[in-house]
Scaffold this motif. Structure first.
Motif, PDB file in Angstrom:
ATOM      1  N   MET B   1     -15.262  11.016 -24.878  1.00  0.00           N
ATOM      2  CA  MET B   1     -15.488   9.933 -25.823  1.00  0.00           C
ATOM      3  C   MET B   1     -16.859   9.305 -25.577  1.00  0.00           C
ATOM      4  N   ILE B  25     -13.904   2.558 -16.617  1.00  0.00           N
ATOM      5  CA  ILE B  25     -13.446   3.726 -17.387  1.00  0.00           C
ATOM      6  C   ILE B  25     -13.032   4.863 -16.463  1.00  0.00           C
ATOM      7  N   HIS B 159     -16.758  10.988 -19.964  1.00  0.00           N
ATOM      8  CA  HIS B 159     -16.864   9.672 -20.593  1.00  0.00           C
ATOM      9  C   HIS B 159     -18.340   9.319 -20.671  1.00  0.00           C
ATOM     10  N   ASP B 180     -18.852   8.188 -30.927  1.00  0.00           N
ATOM     11  CA  ASP B 180     -17.509   8.131 -31.515  1.00  0.00           C
ATOM     12  C   ASP B 180     -17.168   6.716 -31.961  1.00  0.00           C
ATOM     13  N   LEU B 270     -11.415  -1.514 -23.189  1.00  0.00           N
ATOM     14  CA  LEU B 270     -11.387  -0.051 -23.191  1.00  0.00           C
ATOM     15  C   LEU B 270     -10.167   0.459 -23.960  1.00  0.00           C
ATOM     16  N   GLU B 271      -9.020  -0.150 -23.704  1.00  0.00           N
ATOM     17  CA  GLU B 271      -7.791   0.276 -24.375  1.00  0.00           C
ATOM     18  C   GLU B 271      -7.896   0.070 -25.890  1.00  0.00           C
ATOM     19  N   THR B 273     -10.619  -0.094 -27.618  1.00  0.00           N
ATOM     20  CA  THR B 273     -11.615   0.843 -28.140  1.00  0.00           C
ATOM     21  C   THR B 273     -10.968   2.206 -28.352  1.00  0.00           C
ATOM     22  N   ARG B 274     -10.192   2.642 -27.373  1.00  0.00           N
ATOM     23  CA  ARG B 274      -9.512   3.942 -27.510  1.00  0.00           C
ATOM     24  C   ARG B 274      -8.562   3.941 -28.708  1.00  0.00           C
ATOM     25  N   GLU B 275      -7.828   2.842 -28.884  1.00  0.00           N
ATOM     26  CA  GLU B 275      -6.914   2.749 -30.041  1.00  0.00           C
ATOM     27  C   GLU B 275      -7.700   2.821 -31.341  1.00  0.00           C
ATOM     28  N   VAL B 277     -10.615   4.235 -31.827  1.00  0.00           N
ATOM     29  CA  VAL B 277     -11.129   5.595 -32.027  1.00  0.00           C
ATOM     30  C   VAL B 277     -10.017   6.494 -32.549  1.00  0.00           C
ATOM     31  N   ARG B 278      -8.816   6.334 -31.963  1.00  0.00           N
ATOM     32  CA  ARG B 278      -7.680   7.162 -32.422  1.00  0.00           C
ATOM     33  C   ARG B 278      -7.354   6.861 -33.880  1.00  0.00           C
TER      34      ARG B 278
END
Lengths: 120, 280
Positions: B1, B25, B159, B180, B270-271, B273-275, B277-278
């Protein structure tokens, strides 16, 4: 002799713009016939970089032998010199005043740029 | 990512967010400091540079014995880096973007390309964070080629955090393109709001999904949050206006190390951001 003056206006009584590269227009005067022509410098105004170079090409292509302006930076000066265009700087307030000083021989030809680029 | 950290306004906390995010991260992580006019991520990390590489751009060199002053090169160049007025061409290397077009259009083959140095890249390993830093030479005004050279050190699958330059101009676009996700850091002030709006438009036009971190919450007013609500931009994290964060920063300490109670803030960032992106 065709002489270009930097200006924001479009007539002899308009203010002389102290900038060369980013002057809105050039007033080109034929010192023999007295004819006056306005040349747009929109390309120089819009240039992100190299406005002086762009403007120098514009006046050189317009077939002028001299430029009268407030200040001239190093890149513009190099292009104008290469094209055989003489540069004169003056603090005259209007184009008419600058033209009068030019005609009476009150201006001296610049031998180099008198400011750095981006001087405004 | 690949996460790029950017902001319209300077001094909002881009580097603070980038380095702390890199710390939480986990390994392997690569931090690309693309703020090449003023790289400062290294101030918060240990380690000496282990690799150094000189970066150049190709600029034209004219063989005047072959040139017939046709002027094609000057007509082609959009940046006035080469000018030909019925005389031999004048080259302004500092304006050249290195596209090579003048050499291609020259019918006489009078133009070849020579390297012009613009800066260096340094790589160091700082406690598990691989820091790649671009440093533009003094007097050079052309940052994007160096930004792209820093990004070429990206390792797919690792990462990657990109610390972008401030603003919304070409160097930022070069840094953010291809990420991303973009985290736009701002502050709740009129300046912060004005420049956030510009940065949001820039990021949207690049087609990269983005969210906002509001730093120094407690100063200013609520207009940044209202703007994000109206535009449907997720606010991923509020960082309070806490003097201890500024003190840690001034000593070159990571917030998550100096003030462990903030570690959870960056883990949540971070969490989220990941959500995001998903979901994108």
């Amino acid at each position: 002799m065709r002489v270009a003056f930097t200006t924001s206006g479009d007539s002899l009584d308009a203010a002389l713009d102290a900038r060369f590269g980013r002057a809105p227009r050039f007033l080109v005067c034929d010192t023999d016939s007295g004819a006056v022509e306005v040349i747009d410098n929109q390309k120089g105004m819009d240039a992100a970089q190299g406005a002086g170079i762009q403007a120098a090409q514009t006046v050189a292509r317009a077939g002028v032998q001299a430029v009268v302006t407030g200040h001239c930076g190093p890149k513009a000066f190099r292009v104008l010199s290469e094209a055989g265009v003489a540069v004169y700087t003056t603090d005259a307030a209007t184009v008419a005043e600058a033209l009068e000083r030019f005609r009476s021989g009150g201006l001296t030809e610049a031998r180099s740029a008198d400011v750095d680029g981006h001087w405004v | 990512m690949i996460i790029a950290v950017a902001s319209g306004k300077g001094g909002t906390g881009k580097t603070t967010v980038a380095v702390n995010l890199a710390r939480v991260i986990g390994s392997p992580v690569r931090l690309l400091d693309c703020d090449v006019e003023e790289p400062n991520a290294h101030l918060f990390l240990s380690g000496e540079a282990s690799e150094r590489e000189t970066i150049s751009v190709p600029v034209p060199a004219v063989d005047e014995s072959l040139c017939d002053a046709c002027g094609e090169c000057g007509r082609f160049c959009a940046y006035h880096a080469i000018v030909s007025l019925a005389t031999k061409p004048l080259v302004f290397p500092e304006l050249c973007h290195g596209c090579g077009g003048c050499a291609l259009v020259c019918p006489r083959g009078a133009i070849r390309e020579v390297d012009r140095r613009i800066g260096v890249i340094e790589i160091r390993n700082a406690d598990g964070i691989v820091l790649v830093q671009g440093l533009l030479d003094v007097g050079v005004a052309m940052a994007p080629p160096l930004v792209r050279a820093v990004k070429a050190k990206l390792v797919p699958g690792e990462h990657t955090i990109i610390d972008a330059p401030p603003g919304t101009a070409c160097p930022v676009v070069a840094a953010v393109r291809g990420a991303d996700f973009v985290i736009l850091v701002t502050e709740p002030t009129p300046f912060g709001l004005n420049d956030l709006a510009l940065a949001a438009d820039m990021t949207a036009s690049l087609g990269v999904p983005f969210g906002v971190v509001v730093n120094r919450v407690g100063v200013g007013d609520g207009r940044v949050h209202a703007f994000c609500r109206e535009r449907g931009i997720p606010v991923l994290l509020d960082i309070p206006d806490d003097r201890r964060i500024a003190e840690a920063y001034s000593r070159g300490k990571l917030v998550v190390d100096a003030l462990p109670e903030y570690r959870g803030h960056f883990e949540r960032l971070l969490e989220r951001t990941r959500e995001a992106v998903r979901a994108s």
